[in-house]
Structure formats: structure tokens, C-alpha cells
Design a protein around this motif. Structure first.
Motif, PDB file in Angstrom:
ATOM      1  N   SER A  57      -4.447  -6.385   0.958  1.00 44.58           N
ATOM      2  CA  SER A  57      -3.645  -6.732   2.121  1.00 44.58           C
ATOM      3  C   SER A  57      -4.438  -7.692   3.012  1.00 44.58           C
ATOM      4  CB  SER A  57      -3.307  -5.457   2.892  1.00 44.58           C
ATOM      5  OG  SER A  57      -2.656  -5.750   4.086  1.00 44.58           O
ATOM      6  N   GLU A  58      -3.737  -8.635   3.647  1.00 40.05           N
ATOM      7  CA  GLU A  58      -4.418  -9.558   4.571  1.00 40.05           C
ATOM      8  C   GLU A  58      -5.059  -8.781   5.710  1.00 40.05           C
ATOM      9  OE1 GLU A  58      -1.744 -12.602   5.906  1.00 40.05           O
ATOM     10  OE2 GLU A  58      -1.252 -13.194   3.860  1.00 40.05           O
ATOM     11  N   GLY A 126      22.255 -12.047 -14.731  1.00 37.91           N
ATOM     12  CA  GLY A 126      21.299 -13.108 -14.441  1.00 37.91           C
ATOM     13  C   GLY A 126      20.731 -13.072 -13.039  1.00 37.91           C
ATOM     14  N   ASN A 127      21.073 -12.054 -12.251  1.00 37.12           N
ATOM     15  CA  ASN A 127      20.506 -11.932 -10.908  1.00 37.12           C
ATOM     16  C   ASN A 127      19.018 -11.631 -11.014  1.00 37.12           C
ATOM     17  OD1 ASN A 127      23.014 -12.234  -9.536  1.00 37.12           O
ATOM     18  ND2 ASN A 127      23.483 -10.098  -9.977  1.00 37.12           N
ATOM     19  N   LYS A 128      18.250 -12.255 -10.135  1.00 42.77           N
ATOM     20  CA  LYS A 128      16.796 -12.103 -10.138  1.00 42.77           C
ATOM     21  C   LYS A 128      16.376 -11.128  -9.042  1.00 42.77           C
ATOM     22  CE  LYS A 128      12.693 -15.070  -9.769  1.00 42.77           C
ATOM     23  NZ  LYS A 128      12.274 -16.471  -9.541  1.00 42.77           N
ATOM     24  N   TYR A 129      15.491 -10.212  -9.391  1.00 37.26           N
ATOM     25  CA  TYR A 129      14.980  -9.219  -8.455  1.00 37.26           C
ATOM     26  C   TYR A 129      13.466  -9.332  -8.452  1.00 37.26           C
ATOM     27  CZ  TYR A 129      19.639  -7.316  -9.243  1.00 37.26           C
ATOM     28  OH  TYR A 129      20.993  -7.167  -9.354  1.00 37.26           O
ATOM     29  N   GLU A 130      12.910  -9.821  -7.341  1.00 40.57           N
ATOM     30  CA  GLU A 130      11.457  -9.947  -7.220  1.00 40.57           C
ATOM     31  C   GLU A 130      10.946  -8.819  -6.330  1.00 40.57           C
ATOM     32  OE1 GLU A 130       9.713 -14.124  -7.253  1.00 40.57           O
ATOM     33  OE2 GLU A 130      11.679 -14.419  -6.318  1.00 40.57           O
ATOM     34  N   ILE A 131      10.021  -8.060  -6.869  1.00 43.87           N
ATOM     35  CA  ILE A 131       9.464  -6.924  -6.142  1.00 43.87           C
ATOM     36  C   ILE A 131       8.056  -7.309  -5.681  1.00 43.87           C
ATOM     37  CG2 ILE A 131       9.002  -4.453  -6.210  1.00 43.87           C
ATOM     38  CD1 ILE A 131      11.931  -5.297  -6.925  1.00 43.87           C
ATOM     39  N   PRO A 132       7.785  -7.243  -4.380  1.00 40.25           N
ATOM     40  CA  PRO A 132       6.456  -7.628  -3.883  1.00 40.25           C
ATOM     41  C   PRO A 132       5.374  -6.640  -4.315  1.00 40.25           C
ATOM     42  CG  PRO A 132       7.816  -6.780  -2.092  1.00 40.25           C
ATOM     43  CD  PRO A 132       8.697  -6.860  -3.301  1.00 40.25           C
ATOM     44  N   ALA A 133       4.155  -7.114  -4.322  1.00 42.78           N
ATOM     45  CA  ALA A 133       3.010  -6.317  -4.770  1.00 42.78           C
ATOM     46  C   ALA A 133       2.858  -5.032  -3.967  1.00 42.78           C
ATOM     47  CB  ALA A 133       1.729  -7.145  -4.686  1.00 42.78           C
ATOM     48  N   PHE A 134       3.185  -5.058  -2.666  1.00 41.22           N
ATOM     49  CA  PHE A 134       2.990  -3.850  -1.865  1.00 41.22           C
ATOM     50  C   PHE A 134       3.932  -2.718  -2.269  1.00 41.22           C
ATOM     51  CE2 PHE A 134       5.891  -6.375   0.827  1.00 41.22           C
ATOM     52  CZ  PHE A 134       6.902  -5.459   1.088  1.00 41.22           C
ATOM     53  N   CYS A 135       4.993  -3.031  -3.009  1.00 44.43           N
ATOM     54  CA  CYS A 135       5.881  -1.988  -3.526  1.00 44.43           C
ATOM     55  C   CYS A 135       5.418  -1.470  -4.885  1.00 44.43           C
ATOM     56  CB  CYS A 135       7.303  -2.507  -3.654  1.00 44.43           C
ATOM     57  SG  CYS A 135       8.125  -2.743  -2.079  1.00 44.43           S
ATOM     58  N   LEU A 136       4.636  -2.262  -5.593  1.00 40.47           N
ATOM     59  CA  LEU A 136       4.212  -1.904  -6.941  1.00 40.47           C
ATOM     60  C   LEU A 136       3.016  -0.962  -6.968  1.00 40.47           C
ATOM     61  CD1 LEU A 136       4.550  -5.427  -8.565  1.00 40.47           C
ATOM     62  CD2 LEU A 136       6.156  -3.521  -8.749  1.00 40.47           C
ATOM     63  N   CYS A 137       2.063  -1.181  -6.067  1.00 41.53           N
ATOM     64  CA  CYS A 137       0.864  -0.337  -6.047  1.00 41.53           C
ATOM     65  C   CYS A 137       0.200  -0.440  -4.679  1.00 41.53           C
ATOM     66  CB  CYS A 137      -0.112  -0.741  -7.151  1.00 41.53           C
ATOM     67  SG  CYS A 137      -0.775  -2.403  -6.973  1.00 41.53           S
ATOM     68  N   ASP A 138      -0.745   0.451  -4.443  1.00 47.07           N
ATOM     69  CA  ASP A 138      -1.481   0.444  -3.187  1.00 47.07           C
ATOM     70  C   ASP A 138      -2.504  -0.689  -3.184  1.00 47.07           C
ATOM     71  OD1 ASP A 138      -0.050   2.725  -2.615  1.00 47.07           O
ATOM     72  OD2 ASP A 138      -1.719   4.097  -2.972  1.00 47.07           O
ATOM     73  N   PRO A 139      -2.814  -1.241  -2.002  1.00 42.71           N
ATOM     74  CA  PRO A 139      -3.813  -2.305  -1.940  1.00 42.71           C
ATOM     75  C   PRO A 139      -5.226  -1.771  -2.170  1.00 42.71           C
ATOM     76  CG  PRO A 139      -3.136  -1.708   0.271  1.00 42.71           C
ATOM     77  CD  PRO A 139      -2.254  -0.939  -0.678  1.00 42.71           C
ATOM     78  N   ASP A 140      -6.125  -2.668  -2.534  1.00 44.73           N
ATOM     79  CA  ASP A 140      -7.532  -2.301  -2.732  1.00 44.73           C
ATOM     80  C   ASP A 140      -8.193  -1.890  -1.421  1.00 44.73           C
ATOM     81  OD1 ASP A 140      -7.371  -2.893  -5.428  1.00 44.73           O
ATOM     82  OD2 ASP A 140      -8.094  -4.944  -5.165  1.00 44.73           O
ATOM     83  N   ASN A 141      -7.709  -2.455  -0.319  1.00 48.77           N
ATOM     84  CA  ASN A 141      -8.342  -2.204   0.972  1.00 48.77           C
ATOM     85  C   ASN A 141      -7.526  -1.243   1.842  1.00 48.77           C
ATOM     86  OD1 ASN A 141      -6.304  -4.078   1.315  1.00 48.77           O
ATOM     87  ND2 ASN A 141      -7.438  -5.358   2.762  1.00 48.77           N
ATOM     88  N   LEU A 142      -6.956  -0.205   1.223  1.00 46.42           N
ATOM     89  CA  LEU A 142      -6.209   0.808   1.956  1.00 46.42           C
ATOM     90  C   LEU A 142      -7.183   1.611   2.820  1.00 46.42           C
ATOM     91  CD1 LEU A 142      -3.260   1.882   2.102  1.00 46.42           C
ATOM     92  CD2 LEU A 142      -3.956   3.633   0.473  1.00 46.42           C
ATOM     93  N   VAL A 143      -6.837   1.797   4.085  1.00 50.38           N
ATOM     94  CA  VAL A 143      -7.715   2.474   5.037  1.00 50.38           C
ATOM     95  C   VAL A 143      -7.249   3.920   5.190  1.00 50.38           C
ATOM     96  CG1 VAL A 143      -8.479   2.467   7.453  1.00 50.38           C
ATOM     97  CG2 VAL A 143      -8.131   0.319   6.249  1.00 50.38           C
ATOM     98  N   PRO A 144      -8.192   4.866   5.260  1.00 55.18           N
ATOM     99  CA  PRO A 144      -7.799   6.264   5.456  1.00 55.18           C
ATOM    100  C   PRO A 144      -7.068   6.453   6.782  1.00 55.18           C
ATOM    101  CG  PRO A 144     -10.147   6.095   4.943  1.00 55.18           C
ATOM    102  CD  PRO A 144      -9.629   4.709   5.123  1.00 55.18           C
ATOM    103  N   GLU A 145      -6.140   7.411   6.809  1.00 61.39           N
ATOM    104  CA  GLU A 145      -5.379   7.704   8.034  1.00 61.39           C
ATOM    105  C   GLU A 145      -6.299   8.249   9.126  1.00 61.39           C
ATOM    106  OE1 GLU A 145      -2.082   7.432   8.751  1.00 61.39           O
ATOM    107  OE2 GLU A 145      -1.397   6.792   6.783  1.00 61.39           O
ATOM    108  N   GLY A 146      -5.934   8.001  10.388  1.00 60.77           N
ATOM    109  CA  GLY A 146      -6.630   8.596  11.528  1.00 60.77           C
ATOM    110  C   GLY A 146      -7.755   7.742  12.066  1.00 60.77           C
ATOM    111  N   ALA A 151      -8.754  -0.728  12.970  1.00 56.80           N
ATOM    112  CA  ALA A 151      -9.362  -1.732  13.832  1.00 56.80           C
ATOM    113  C   ALA A 151     -10.761  -2.096  13.336  1.00 56.80           C
ATOM    114  CB  ALA A 151      -9.413  -1.230  15.279  1.00 56.80           C
ATOM    115  N   ALA A 152     -11.528  -1.084  12.917  1.00 53.36           N
ATOM    116  CA  ALA A 152     -12.886  -1.336  12.454  1.00 53.36           C
ATOM    117  C   ALA A 152     -12.869  -2.131  11.153  1.00 53.36           C
ATOM    118  CB  ALA A 152     -13.624  -0.009  12.247  1.00 53.36           C
ATOM    119  N   ALA A 153     -11.949  -1.795  10.240  1.00 58.45           N
ATOM    120  CA  ALA A 153     -11.877  -2.509   8.974  1.00 58.45           C
ATOM    121  C   ALA A 153     -11.431  -3.948   9.191  1.00 58.45           C
ATOM    122  CB  ALA A 153     -10.906  -1.797   8.029  1.00 58.45           C
ATOM    123  N   ALA A 154     -10.536  -4.166  10.144  1.00 63.23           N
ATOM    124  CA  ALA A 154     -10.055  -5.512  10.421  1.00 63.23           C
ATOM    125  C   ALA A 154     -11.171  -6.367  11.028  1.00 63.23           C
ATOM    126  CB  ALA A 154      -8.866  -5.482  11.379  1.00 63.23           C
ATOM    127  N   ALA A 155     -12.075  -5.735  11.774  1.00 64.17           N
ATOM    128  CA  ALA A 155     -13.170  -6.469  12.400  1.00 64.17           C
ATOM    129  C   ALA A 155     -14.351  -6.627  11.446  1.00 64.17           C
ATOM    130  CB  ALA A 155     -13.627  -5.724  13.667  1.00 64.17           C
TER     131      ALA A 155
END
Length: 163
Positions: A57-58, A126-146, A151-155
Motif C-alpha cells: 500500500s502507498e 464479454g463484460n470485463k471485471y477488474e479486481i484491484p490488488a487490495f481485494c485479492l490479498c493483504d498488502p506486505d506493509n499491513l500494520v497491526p491494529e491499535g 502514523a509511525a509506519a507512515a513516517a
């Protein structure tokens, strides 16, 4: 006046017990597909592979934020393009626990997976359905809750706030 010179071949019948025709259990489709090869797959289609591409995730996010983003996508996307029942089936296939059930769901709605995963799906119209990556799996940089972990990870600082 207009005689038809083409005649459909009679369907083969198989006899059951007592010489009576055997009851047909369903359509003549193979593997849940109406078009395709002996394997039942459309030549442009691939079997479902659950391995999703890794992504980051950005802005690092918590699982709660990720679920909120996914819910927003699934609530709004069917209103813009495609058929609602296909969107529901794709979501169900993504959320189910095992690959076999996901494949059954995908086969039931007769969609094509050119990449072998649910990132890109085409329905039979023939309808196209594009599913974004955030729906397919969790990001590598997922931050624990709480705490202030987001804020610390973003900085770029450690979540523990070392100092």
C-alpha cells in the motif's frame, strides 16, 4: 415452398434397466462449460490459481482500514459496470476458504479467467471485471491494529516509537 434441406442428427440415447431410456442427469455441457475442449475449459480460460501477486500500500494501513476499503469497492463497483450476480460470485470466490469451492463458484457463473486468477474476469457476454490488488490479498506493509502504528509506519519510524 421453402423446404429445409438440413436435418439435425438425432441425439444418442442410452438404455437403462428394462430397455427404457436412461434419465438424463443434466445438460451435455462438459466441466460446467458450454464451449471448450475435452477438459471443459475455454481455450482462452485457465483454472483458478489462488496465488495472488504481492503488493504494498502507498500508505500503510490496518486490517480494519483494508476491510473498509474492500467493502467500499464491493458496494460501489456493481453500480458502474458488469452484472451484479457476477460481482457477487467473484466476491464469494475470493472469500471462500478452499480452492475447489472457489473454482466451482467461478464455473457456475461461466466466467473466463485469462490470467488464472480473479484479478481479471470476463463473463459470457464479454463484460470485463477488474479486481484491484487490495481485494485479492493483504498488502506486505499491513500494520497491526491499535496504537499509533499507522502514523509511525507512515513516517518511517518503528511502531514502538524508539527513542
Amino acid at each position: 415452398m421453402g423446404a429445409c434441406c438440413w436435418k439435425a442428427a438425432p441425439e444418442p440415447t442410452s438404455e437403462g434397466e428394462n430397455g427404457q431410456p436412461a434419465a438424463s442427469g443434466g445438460s451435455r455441457r462438459t466441466g460446467g462449460r458450454s464451449r471448450g475442449t475435452e477438459s471443459g475449459l475455454n481455450p482462452d480460460n485457465r483454472k483458478l490459481c489462488r496465488k495472488a501477486a504481492a503488493w504494498s500500500s502507498e500508505v500503510p494501513m490496518t486490517l480494519g482500514q483494508l476491510k473498509s476499503k474492500r467493502d467500499e469497492f464491493w458496494d460501489t463497483q456493481p453500480n458502474y459496470s458488469g452484472r451484479r450476480e457476477i460481482w457477487q460470485a467473484v466476491k464469494a470466490a475470493l472469500e471462500c476458504e478452499d480452492k475447489e469451492t472457489a473454482q466451482l463458484i467461478v464455473d457456475a457463473v461461466d466466467v473466463t479467467l485469462p490470467n488464472g486468477n480473479l484479478s481479471l474476469v470476463y463473463d459470457e457476454l464479454g463484460n470485463k471485471y477488474e479486481i484491484p490488488a487490495f481485494c485479492l490479498c493483504d498488502p506486505d506493509n499491513l500494520v497491526p491494529e491499535g496504537g499509533d502504528g499507522v502514523a509511525a509506519a507512515a513516517a518511517g519510524a518503528p511502531a514502538g516509537g524508539g527513542g
